[in-house]
Write an enzyme that holds these catalytic residues in place. Structure first.
Site, PDB file in Angstrom:
ATOM      1  N   HIS A   4      37.604  23.774  63.344  1.00  0.00           N
ATOM      2  CA  HIS A   4      38.771  22.902  63.382  1.00  0.00           C
ATOM      3  C   HIS A   4      39.597  23.074  64.650  1.00  0.00           C
ATOM      4  O   HIS A   4      40.214  22.148  65.138  1.00  0.00           O
ATOM      5  CB  HIS A   4      39.606  23.098  62.127  1.00  0.00           C
ATOM      6  CG  HIS A   4      38.934  22.531  60.930  1.00  0.00           C
ATOM      7  ND1 HIS A   4      38.460  23.298  59.904  1.00  0.00           N
ATOM      8  CD2 HIS A   4      38.577  21.258  60.642  1.00  0.00           C
ATOM      9  CE1 HIS A   4      37.861  22.529  59.014  1.00  0.00           C
ATOM     10  NE2 HIS A   4      37.909  21.286  59.446  1.00  0.00           N
ATOM     11  N   CYS A  46      31.438   9.663  60.831  1.00  0.00           N
ATOM     12  CA  CYS A  46      32.728  10.243  61.192  1.00  0.00           C
ATOM     13  C   CYS A  46      32.604  11.677  61.659  1.00  0.00           C
ATOM     14  O   CYS A  46      33.515  12.447  61.513  1.00  0.00           O
ATOM     15  CB  CYS A  46      33.737  10.099  60.063  1.00  0.00           C
ATOM     16  SG  CYS A  46      33.447  11.215  58.705  1.00  0.00           S
TER      17      CYS A  46
END
Lengths: 837, 210
Positions: free
Chosen positions: A450, A764
């Protein structure tokens, strides 16, 4: 290869110069000549339109250098530049270099594969050797390479036998040959006492004025100098090819070791390296059990707060008089938080009763307050959240940094700085921007963590896997990275620096050009419209996606809204949080909201999970939601109510089989009944989709589709599940590439089936923003993408260059033979080179 | 006050072509004294090329018409004047997209926009012995006259006079731009050829636009 355009008033002159360059340098130069006007272009003059077309004919990603004779040729070239599209404009340069000498120097560098900046610089310096020789202007002493400190260099002294000395052509051969070896070679004319210079600049070598019989010293600094020496010897013996004996080309050996640095987030950064202590971005986890330990932690906290207050007061003292009233109020408010007795009591309680250490207790308490403030209705109260965060950070940096100055400073760095860390965490990526950090070097780290995703969203250049260079990084004065390629330079020489700085400028201006165009929808060269959406996890992200030209919000990650909460948010809190976050998306539609996706690497405090041996294969996504039915109902009710205010569609994470979709549908229908009965404004049905991120969902796609309105392929997780390789593992980097043929086969099967059934399927994952991957994905039939905001402009720019029909057919014939990700990447690169030639 | 139609604009360009054809040798003579003696011939070639496209250019709006003129000049004139006059008309065309007539005030804005383009392209200013020495005062006189409520006829006649004065002012100057600048001091004593062709542009406007 950088393209060259020669412009002259006289067409025959331009063509003659072109002929000269092709014969002296290389017959395969990317070169076009233009000039002349009127019938048959026989009249003297120049034509801007012709120049524009000439630029187009040699244009590539590498750029184009335009050389002109004089007067109106310059005006016409400038006018031609204006007719180019903004993308191209950034990569085309006019030079004031003389046509013949400049063309010569530029052609040599272009042929060597040098960058546009190097080619342009070489052209500009092209008169120096001539001036040295004719001696009619003072050019100073020939440039000696600054501090030629080549460690452990091998020396070779040899007499040059070429009848005309080491003039341009043989010098070119020399440089070309040496560029194939690792390391550096200095060259010095011992007879004329000129040099030494680095044997990589044609101009520098030419200025040594090496004539027949001159004694030349080569100093070779290379891990393996033997083949270099042999090469030079044989070059000298066959008179640099002028005896008509072809020189075998030498090829650089590329080490594809997985522990080499790799690309994480694009962009070039140059600066001073700073090592981030590992403790700064992860709170200490030790527990505090005994009474004396508790006492020590409380005291530690007390003195950290006292120090922080003292520093705070000094800062206010310095600023006094220059503050406006509202600013003074902010400082007053912060001063009060520092000394707030309730907060202090609560932190002490955390230490005494919950056995947290001082830093963890302080963080937990303060960030809890901040989160509460962020959820307040009143905008003024919401703004106070920042104050809590600021105070938290100030004290924390003292608690963790131990006052040694090893923690991140509160103020941005004064000079460009590159942060060295074990792994980039989201917090760290965010801090980097606040501190004006130019780039990040991860010693380990992955590309889909992340922190890495955030770095790309923020446009923060970053590389990973630099552990091998750790020691050298620590003692370096200056380092540079190219995030697009994963390259790392430690204390780079001035010419490399200059080139990097130049490329950085070019990339910045390209970025701006792409940004300008990104608000328009993207279409391939053969006219196929492609949708590019943005991924987001907050209002800021949505804004950033919109600024970067997102056509829609293809993935809104719910978990970022909740991760700092200690208690389970109720229906109203959830609705409020979503409404606030989606506010900037009020007029873009639709927004795809993914149901809370936790478990795996993204645990939430209020949904505790049993310890799992392998969380990625455990209770995550829809599995976790269904395991917490009470929370799940609250969550879905909030989302149905959200659908009353925004055009949203719901995306279910981690679907494995059809029963899960049916269960969610059933629950939604039931909740719709409840809400209707209670007369609460909401909307159902809304489009319902599933993340395709487990191999099972991909294989069973034909069964899932009848129950879905859309699907979204999550390539990040799908890749790790197909290839059985953890996302963050630096050692398994080769298996984290979503361009692996196995992943592509699965994506293709999903997209084909979805297209047959008329169900929209998008991608995505981060892979879509990879310039090498995009043409492949397009070729496989993908038309919808959602990527991190920062990647959108470059992606749209790339789409506009792609010719889809060509790719699809070439891909179809090659695809069965791809064995590993690198095969696919090579195919993609070849595809581009072919289309540019 | 009546507006300017697109057919009037084309007539203006036609008239300009005729004047350049008449003055071709004179302009070339001027240029031979301080440049390379091709200004008259170059401009003539460009404007004749425009006349060839008459059928295409006549039936469009003013924006497209001026753009067509610009692109033709840019690709056929060859010398600096091609890029400069081309830029002038190209910039002017950006304000006239889709329009079939222009008010006198709008026409002034077009001229100013074109001037700004030339200044940017040639990096020259008044006093550098270039076409700007005639163009800038001519446009200013036109604008001032329109602003003070005078007729198109009065405004264009004042523009011609101002451009003429500007042209005379170039005679004693030493060229600082273009190839004339290679001559340095020798360029003094001759009027600038570019400024001369600019006066013709105003003169043909005065004859056709009111």
């Amino acid at each position: 290869m950088v393209g060259l355009v020669l412009v002259s008033h006289s067409r025959p002159l331009a063509q003659a110069v072109g002929d000269l360059l092709r014969r002296l340098v290389d017959a395969n130069l990317q070169l076009t000549c233009c000039g002349g006007v009127g019938e048959d272009r026989a009249e003297l003059g120049t034509d801007a339109i012709e120049i524009q077309e000439a630029i187009g004919s040699v244009y590539s990603e590498d750029g184009v250098l335009v050389l002109m004779d004089m007067g109106s040729a310059i005006l016409s070239a400038e006018t031609a530049l204006e007719f180019l599209n903004p993308e191209q404009q950034g990569k085309v340069r006019l030079t004031s270099a003389p046509l013949v000498e400049g063309g010569m120097a530029a052609a040599v560098q272009a042929q060597l594969g040098a960058s546009l900046v190097s080619v342009a610089n070489a052209a500009l310096a092209s008169l120096l050797p001539k001036q040295d020789q004719v001696q009619d202007v003072s050019t100073g002493a020939p440039a000696a390479y600054p501090a030629p400190a080549l460690a452990q260099s091998e020396i070779l002294e040899i007499n040059i036998r070429n009848p005309h000395g080491l003039h341009l052509r043989p010098a070119t051969v020399l440089i070309k040959t040496l560029s194939g070896f690792p390391g550096e070679v200095l060259i010095e004319n011992r007879t004329a006492n000129r040099g030494p210079v680095l044997a990589q600049s044609l101009v520098d070598v030419a200025r040594l004025q090496i004539r027949e019989g001159d004694l030349v010293r080569f100093s070779i600094s290379s891990p393996d100098p033997k083949p270099v020496i042999e090469s030079i010897r044989s070059l000298v013996e066959n008179q640099f090819g002028e005896l008509a004996q072809p020189v075998p080309p030498s090829e650089a050996v590329v080490d594809l070791n997985v522990s080499e640095p790799f690309s994480v987030s694009r962009g070039i950064a140059i600066g001073r390296p700073i090592l981030l202590d590992t403790i700064v971005h992860s709170l200490p986890t030790y527990a505090v059990e005994s009474a004396p330990e508790v006492k020590r932690e409380v005291e530690k906290l007390g003195s950290a707060i006292a120090e922080a207050i003292a520093e705070f007061d000094r800062r206010i003292e310095r600023l006094k008089g220059s503050l406006d009233r509202p600013e003074e109020e902010i400082f007053d408010a912060q001063r009060m938080i520092f000394a707030d007795p309730t907060i202090l009591k609560e932190v002490q309680k955390q230490i005494q009763e919950h056995h947290l250490n001082a830093a963890a207790a302080w963080h937990k308490t303060l960030s809890g307050y901040a989160t509460d403030q962020e959820n307040a209705e009143d905008p003024y109260l919401r703004a106070r959240a920042a104050d809590f965060r600021e105070v938290e950070r100030t004290v924390l940096s003292r608690l963790i940094g131990g006052g040694t100055g090893s923690a991140l400073p509160d103020q941005p760095f004064a000079e460009p700085t590159l942060l060295i860390c074990e792994e980039l965490t989201p917090t760290l990526a965010e801090q980097s921007r606040r501190l004006s950090i130019a780039g990040v070097i991860q010693l380990g780290g992955g590309i889909t963590s992340h922190g890495a995703i955030l770095a790309r969203a923020l446009g923060l250049p970053a590389i990973g896997g630099a552990r091998k260079s750790r020691e050298r990084l620590l003692s370096a004065q200056q380092v540079a990275i190219n995030g697009s390629k994963g390259s790392l330079w430690i204390d780079p020489p001035p010419d490399v620096l200059a080139e990097l700085a130049g490329r950085q400028q070019i990339e910045l201006s390209e970025g701006q050009a792409a940004l300008l165009k990104s608000q328009e929808r993207a279409m391939t060269r053969d006219g196929i419209p492609i949708q590019v959406g943005g991924n987001a996890g907050s209002a800021d992200d949505i804004l950033s996606a919109r600024t970067n030209g997102a056509d829609f919000i293809g993935l809104f990650r719910s978990e970022f809204l909740f991760q700092d909460l200690h208690h389970e948010p109720d229906e109203h809190q959830q609705l409020t949080a979503y409404r606030r976050a989606l506010e900037p998306a009020a007029d873009v539609s639709p927004v795809t909201v993914r149901l809370l996706d936790v478990g795996g690497d993204k645990p939430l405090e209020f949904l505790p999970q049993a310890k799992e041996a392998n969380p990625f294969l455990g209770v995550r996504g829809i599995r976790l939601l269904r395991a917490n039915p009470r929370f799940f109902r609250v969550h879905l009710r909030a989302l149905l109510r959200l659908a009353h205010f925004f055009r949203i569609q719901l995306l279910i994470p981690m679907i494995t089989e059809v029963s899960e979709i049916l269960a969610v549908r059933e629950l939604l229908t039931e909740l719709d009944g409840d809400l209707t009965k209670a007369n609460v404004p909401h909307r159902w049905p809304v489009p319902l989709g599933a993340m395709i991120e487990t191999p099972s969902a991909a294989l069973m796609i034909d069964q899932l589709l009848p129950h879905l309105d859309f699907v979204s392929i999550g390539t990040n997780d799908l890749t790790q599940y197909i290839l059985c390789a953890e996302r963050g593992s630096a050692q398994l980097m080769a298996f984290s590439d979503s361009l692996h043929p196995a992943v592509l086969r699965m994506c293709e099967a999903v997209i084909r089936t979805a297209q047959e059934r008329g169900v929209k399927a998008s991608i995505c994952g981060e892979i879509a923003s990879d310039p090498e991957a995009l043409p492949i994905l397009l070729g496989l039939g993908h038309r919808d993408f959602s990527v991190t905001a920062g990647a959108i402009p470059a992606m749209k720019a790339m789409i506009r260059k792609v010719n889809l029909s060509g790719i699809a057919s070439q891909l179809a014939s090659k695809q069965p033979f791809f064995e590993e990700a690198s095969d696919v990447r090579k195919f993609s690169r070849d595809l581009f080179e072919r289309s540019e030639n | 006050m009546s507006n300017i139609s697109s057919s009037q604009i084309f007539t203006w360009i036609e008239r300009y072509a005729a004047q350049i054809a008449e003055q071709k040798d004179y302009l070339t003579q001027l240029d031979a004294a301080i440049g390379d003696g091709d200004h008259g011939a170059n401009m003539h070639r460009g404007l004749q090329a425009i006349l060839v496209k008459k059928a295409d250019l006549q039936n469009t709006d003013i924006g497209a018409l001026l753009k067509g003129v610009a692109m033709t000049l840019i690709s056929t004139v060859g010398g600096a004047s091609g890029a400069l006059y081309g830029t002038f008309f190209l910039q002017a065309s950006t304000l006239a997209g889709g329009k079939t007539e222009l008010s006198p005030r709008e026409f002034g804005s077009l001229l100013e926009k074109g001037l700004a383009g030339i200044v940017l392209r040639g990096k020259a200013a008044v006093g550098d012995k270039t076409m700007i020495d005639a163009l800038q005062p001519g446009i200013k006189a036109y604008k001032d006259s329109i602003e003070s409520g005078e007729t198109m006829e009065q405004a264009l006649s004042k523009a011609v006079s101002a451009a003429d004065v500007g042209l005379s002012s170039t005679t004693p100057l030493i060229a600082r731009k273009g190839r004339a600048s290679y001559l340095g001091e020798r360029s003094a004593g001759h009027p600038d050829p570019g400024a001369s062709s600019t006066v013709l542009l105003f003169r043909s406007a005065a004859e056709t636009l009111c």
